[in-house]
Design a protein around this motif. Structure first.
Motif, PDB file in Angstrom:
ATOM      1  N   PRO A  62     -25.762 -27.454  65.138  1.00  0.00           N
ATOM      2  CA  PRO A  62     -25.074 -28.199  64.077  1.00  0.00           C
ATOM      3  C   PRO A  62     -24.966 -29.678  64.418  1.00  0.00           C
ATOM      4  CG  PRO A  62     -23.480 -27.063  65.435  1.00  0.00           C
ATOM      5  CD  PRO A  62     -24.834 -26.622  65.931  1.00  0.00           C
ATOM      6  N   ARG A  63     -24.856 -30.496  63.399  1.00  0.00           N
ATOM      7  CA  ARG A  63     -24.579 -31.915  63.584  1.00  0.00           C
ATOM      8  C   ARG A  63     -23.065 -32.133  63.624  1.00  0.00           C
ATOM      9  NH1 ARG A  63     -29.176 -31.304  64.549  1.00  0.00           N
ATOM     10  NH2 ARG A  63     -30.965 -32.436  63.704  1.00  0.00           N
ATOM     11  N   LYS A  64     -22.666 -33.222  64.202  1.00  0.00           N
ATOM     12  CA  LYS A  64     -21.247 -33.550  64.282  1.00  0.00           C
ATOM     13  C   LYS A  64     -20.706 -33.781  62.874  1.00  0.00           C
ATOM     14  CE  LYS A  64     -17.529 -34.715  66.679  1.00  0.00           C
ATOM     15  NZ  LYS A  64     -16.844 -33.779  67.578  1.00  0.00           N
ATOM     16  N   ALA A  65     -19.660 -33.055  62.509  1.00  0.00           N
ATOM     17  CA  ALA A  65     -19.064 -33.186  61.181  1.00  0.00           C
ATOM     18  C   ALA A  65     -17.625 -32.699  61.246  1.00  0.00           C
ATOM     19  CB  ALA A  65     -19.856 -32.379  60.153  1.00  0.00           C
ATOM     20  N   ALA A  66     -16.876 -32.967  60.180  1.00  0.00           N
ATOM     21  CA  ALA A  66     -15.496 -32.492  60.112  1.00  0.00           C
ATOM     22  C   ALA A  66     -15.489 -30.970  60.193  1.00  0.00           C
ATOM     23  CB  ALA A  66     -14.850 -32.964  58.818  1.00  0.00           C
ATOM     24  N   ASP A  67     -14.589 -30.423  60.996  1.00  0.00           N
ATOM     25  CA  ASP A  67     -14.553 -28.984  61.198  1.00  0.00           C
ATOM     26  C   ASP A  67     -14.007 -28.273  59.967  1.00  0.00           C
ATOM     27  OD1 ASP A  67     -14.964 -26.653  62.574  1.00  0.00           O
ATOM     28  OD2 ASP A  67     -13.217 -26.862  63.890  1.00  0.00           O
ATOM     29  N   LEU A  68     -14.532 -27.079  59.720  1.00  0.00           N
ATOM     30  CA  LEU A  68     -13.991 -26.225  58.667  1.00  0.00           C
ATOM     31  C   LEU A  68     -12.762 -25.490  59.206  1.00  0.00           C
ATOM     32  CD1 LEU A  68     -17.129 -24.472  57.097  1.00  0.00           C
ATOM     33  CD2 LEU A  68     -15.661 -26.181  56.007  1.00  0.00           C
ATOM     34  N   PHE A  69     -11.787 -25.274  58.334  1.00  0.00           N
ATOM     35  CA  PHE A  69     -10.621 -24.466  58.689  1.00  0.00           C
ATOM     36  C   PHE A  69     -10.478 -23.332  57.677  1.00  0.00           C
ATOM     37  CE2 PHE A  69      -9.631 -28.204  61.108  1.00  0.00           C
ATOM     38  CZ  PHE A  69      -8.845 -27.758  62.168  1.00  0.00           C
ATOM     39  N   ARG A  70     -10.369 -22.126  58.186  1.00  0.00           N
ATOM     40  CA  ARG A  70     -10.081 -20.986  57.324  1.00  0.00           C
ATOM     41  C   ARG A  70      -8.574 -20.844  57.178  1.00  0.00           C
ATOM     42  NH1 ARG A  70     -14.876 -19.900  59.694  1.00  0.00           N
ATOM     43  NH2 ARG A  70     -16.436 -18.841  58.394  1.00  0.00           N
ATOM     44  N   VAL A  71      -8.154 -20.348  56.026  1.00  0.00           N
ATOM     45  CA  VAL A  71      -6.729 -20.176  55.745  1.00  0.00           C
ATOM     46  C   VAL A  71      -6.438 -18.695  55.551  1.00  0.00           C
ATOM     47  CG1 VAL A  71      -4.796 -20.814  54.274  1.00  0.00           C
ATOM     48  CG2 VAL A  71      -6.700 -22.418  54.590  1.00  0.00           C
ATOM     49  N   LEU A  72      -5.412 -18.212  56.220  1.00  0.00           N
ATOM     50  CA  LEU A  72      -4.965 -16.831  56.065  1.00  0.00           C
ATOM     51  C   LEU A  72      -3.514 -16.831  55.632  1.00  0.00           C
ATOM     52  CD1 LEU A  72      -5.236 -13.716  56.575  1.00  0.00           C
ATOM     53  CD2 LEU A  72      -4.468 -14.180  58.919  1.00  0.00           C
ATOM     54  N   LEU A  73      -3.209 -16.106  54.564  1.00  0.00           N
ATOM     55  CA  LEU A  73      -1.827 -15.951  54.129  1.00  0.00           C
ATOM     56  C   LEU A  73      -1.276 -14.653  54.704  1.00  0.00           C
ATOM     57  CD1 LEU A  73      -2.057 -17.046  50.373  1.00  0.00           C
ATOM     58  CD2 LEU A  73      -1.225 -18.378  52.323  1.00  0.00           C
ATOM     59  N   TYR A  74      -0.137 -14.792  55.409  1.00  0.00           N
ATOM     60  CA  TYR A  74       0.469 -13.613  56.028  1.00  0.00           C
ATOM     61  C   TYR A  74       1.980 -13.684  55.786  1.00  0.00           C
ATOM     62  CZ  TYR A  74       1.035  -9.744  59.263  1.00  0.00           C
ATOM     63  OH  TYR A  74       1.320  -8.512  59.805  1.00  0.00           O
ATOM     64  N   PRO A  75       2.614 -12.561  55.451  1.00  0.00           N
ATOM     65  CA  PRO A  75       4.048 -12.594  55.122  1.00  0.00           C
ATOM     66  C   PRO A  75       4.911 -13.028  56.311  1.00  0.00           C
ATOM     67  CG  PRO A  75       3.037 -10.546  54.368  1.00  0.00           C
ATOM     68  CD  PRO A  75       2.032 -11.218  55.249  1.00  0.00           C
ATOM     69  N   SER A  76       5.856 -13.906  56.040  1.00  0.00           N
ATOM     70  CA  SER A  76       6.831 -14.299  57.051  1.00  0.00           C
ATOM     71  C   SER A  76       7.885 -13.210  57.164  1.00  0.00           C
ATOM     72  CB  SER A  76       7.485 -15.626  56.654  1.00  0.00           C
ATOM     73  OG  SER A  76       8.171 -15.482  55.419  1.00  0.00           O
ATOM     74  N   GLN A 217       0.055 -19.252  70.212  1.00  0.00           N
ATOM     75  CA  GLN A 217       1.479 -19.106  69.979  1.00  0.00           C
ATOM     76  C   GLN A 217       1.826 -17.656  69.673  1.00  0.00           C
ATOM     77  OE1 GLN A 217       2.940 -21.653  66.863  1.00  0.00           O
ATOM     78  NE2 GLN A 217       2.575 -23.545  67.987  1.00  0.00           N
ATOM     79  N   THR A 218       3.035 -17.245  70.075  1.00  0.00           N
ATOM     80  CA  THR A 218       3.439 -15.868  69.784  1.00  0.00           C
ATOM     81  C   THR A 218       3.504 -15.613  68.282  1.00  0.00           C
ATOM     82  OG1 THR A 218       5.769 -16.530  69.945  1.00  0.00           O
ATOM     83  CG2 THR A 218       4.741 -15.634  71.925  1.00  0.00           C
ATOM     84  N   GLY A 219       3.664 -16.677  67.499  1.00  0.00           N
ATOM     85  CA  GLY A 219       3.724 -16.525  66.052  1.00  0.00           C
ATOM     86  C   GLY A 219       2.375 -16.560  65.377  1.00  0.00           C
ATOM     87  N   ALA A 220       1.299 -16.594  66.148  1.00  0.00           N
ATOM     88  CA  ALA A 220      -0.047 -16.624  65.575  1.00  0.00           C
ATOM     89  C   ALA A 220      -0.399 -15.268  64.972  1.00  0.00           C
ATOM     90  CB  ALA A 220      -1.062 -17.005  66.650  1.00  0.00           C
ATOM     91  N   ILE A 221      -1.433 -15.264  64.144  1.00  0.00           N
ATOM     92  CA  ILE A 221      -1.896 -14.046  63.484  1.00  0.00           C
ATOM     93  C   ILE A 221      -3.348 -13.799  63.877  1.00  0.00           C
ATOM     94  CG2 ILE A 221      -2.241 -12.869  61.279  1.00  0.00           C
ATOM     95  CD1 ILE A 221       0.676 -13.520  61.878  1.00  0.00           C
ATOM     96  N   LEU A 222      -3.667 -12.551  64.164  1.00  0.00           N
ATOM     97  CA  LEU A 222      -5.028 -12.179  64.537  1.00  0.00           C
ATOM     98  C   LEU A 222      -5.690 -11.461  63.373  1.00  0.00           C
ATOM     99  CD1 LEU A 222      -6.921 -12.317  67.037  1.00  0.00           C
ATOM    100  CD2 LEU A 222      -6.247  -9.947  67.508  1.00  0.00           C
ATOM    101  N   GLU A 223      -6.951 -11.807  63.138  1.00  0.00           N
ATOM    102  CA  GLU A 223      -7.703 -11.199  62.030  1.00  0.00           C
ATOM    103  C   GLU A 223      -9.001 -10.586  62.549  1.00  0.00           C
ATOM    104  OE1 GLU A 223      -8.908 -13.108  57.897  1.00  0.00           O
ATOM    105  OE2 GLU A 223     -10.434 -13.558  59.413  1.00  0.00           O
ATOM    106  N   LEU A 224      -9.267  -9.358  62.136  1.00  0.00           N
ATOM    107  CA  LEU A 224     -10.555  -8.718  62.378  1.00  0.00           C
ATOM    108  C   LEU A 224     -11.333  -8.755  61.076  1.00  0.00           C
ATOM    109  CD1 LEU A 224     -12.718  -7.080  63.776  1.00  0.00           C
ATOM    110  CD2 LEU A 224     -11.314  -5.024  63.465  1.00  0.00           C
ATOM    111  N   ASP A 225     -12.424  -9.500  61.065  1.00  0.00           N
ATOM    112  CA  ASP A 225     -13.271  -9.673  59.886  1.00  0.00           C
ATOM    113  C   ASP A 225     -14.552  -8.866  60.116  1.00  0.00           C
ATOM    114  OD1 ASP A 225     -14.878 -10.517  57.801  1.00  0.00           O
ATOM    115  OD2 ASP A 225     -14.417 -12.643  58.029  1.00  0.00           O
TER     116      ASP A 225
END
Length: 278
Positions: A62-76, A217-225
């Motif tokens: 890849p060429r240097k570019a702005a990184d993509l960020f994925r968003v996950l919604l998870y209940p608080s 962080q302990t408050g992070a969320i793990l996703e299996l895709d």
């Protein structure tokens, strides 16, 4: 690379964190992307990958570019869907993938896939500080043509599940659970296996996963895709089968453990056979 429907058969394990876990630059980038649909992010990533593969000049980096960020919604805790973010870290992950490839092949084939000129140009584009930071906290792991059994230990069948379909086919299934809960599950499995089956490779795999998850962080969320492989195996009882297998080993129930393994083998060996035949 082998594919289904033109897309690589890759599964991912991703760690998502809240906005405040990222530095100021990343937070600005996230704020600019957080309204984008997940399907749009996946398409952007796929298109960029195909562009690299189809270049007339053999250079898959890849060429240097702005990184993509994925968003996950998870209940608080109060049930409100809360956004968590996972950086793509493509530059670093490409570097690691190329290093792995170079360890498995050599000579003319390696030069054809990863010419020395391309490798050198990529090294020059890399930011040393960014590389070090990303390696210390790599948010994404991947697996081709199958999912490591250790990943299933981290999830239960009642975890948040998203089924994604397109044109009558399952394009992926995503499981999500809090990182601290996943670590507890892994530690429990390690404790059982260390006594009942210390020779199993799964024990080392789980130990590695626990170490990796400790960076978040302990408050992070793990996703299996699951990715495209979901269309071959879903509905999938693998998380339950692995858990029952470990429990059977801990109880000295070799018949139950063997039954769990047979169920897993019947589901996943045909998938790996497709990989060898492609």
């Amino acid at each position: 690379m082998a594919s289904i429907g033109g897309a690589p058969v890759v599964s991912y394990l991703r760690a998502y964190e809240p906005l405040d876990a990222f530095d100021d630059d990343d937070q600005l980038s996230i704020l600019g992307q957080r309204s984008r649909k997940r399907s749009e992010t996946e398409e952007l990533d796929r298109q960029a990958s195909m562009t690299r593969v189809l270049r007339s000049l053999s250079d898959p980096y890849p060429r240097k570019a702005a990184d993509l960020f994925r968003v996950l919604l998870y209940p608080s805790a109060d049930g409100i869907p809360t956004p968590y973010y996972c950086p793509n870290q493509l530059m670093v992950r490409s570097t690691l993938a190329a290093e792995t490839l170079a360890e498995t092949i050599s000579g003319p084939l390696l030069e054809m896939l990863l010419p020395e000129s391309a490798r050198e140009a990529h090294r020059e584009r890399l930011d040393a500080d960014e590389l070090v930071d990303s390696l210390a906290k790599l948010h994404t792991r991947s697996a081709i043509w199958g999912i490591p059994f250790g990943w299933f230990v981290l999830f239960h069948e009642d975890d948040q599940t998203e089924l994604v379909e397109e044109d009558g086919r399952i394009t992926t299934v995503r499981l999500a659970a809090p990182v601290h809960q996943c670590v507890e599950r892994a530690r429990s499995a390690v404790a059982s296996l260390a006594i009942a089956a210390p020779e199993l490779d799964l024990l080392e795999e789980l130990t590695d996963l626990i170490e990796w998850l400790s960076a978040f962080q302990t408050g992070a969320i793990l996703e299996l895709d699951y990715g495209w492989v979901a269309d071959l195996v879903y509905p999938d009882d693998s998380p339950m089968d692995v858990r029952h297998g470990i429990e059977a080993l801990a109880d000295g129930d070799m018949t139950g453990a063997a039954a769990s393994y047979r169920r897993m083998a019947q589901r996943w060996i045909p998938v790996r056979q497709l990989a060898r035949g492609s």
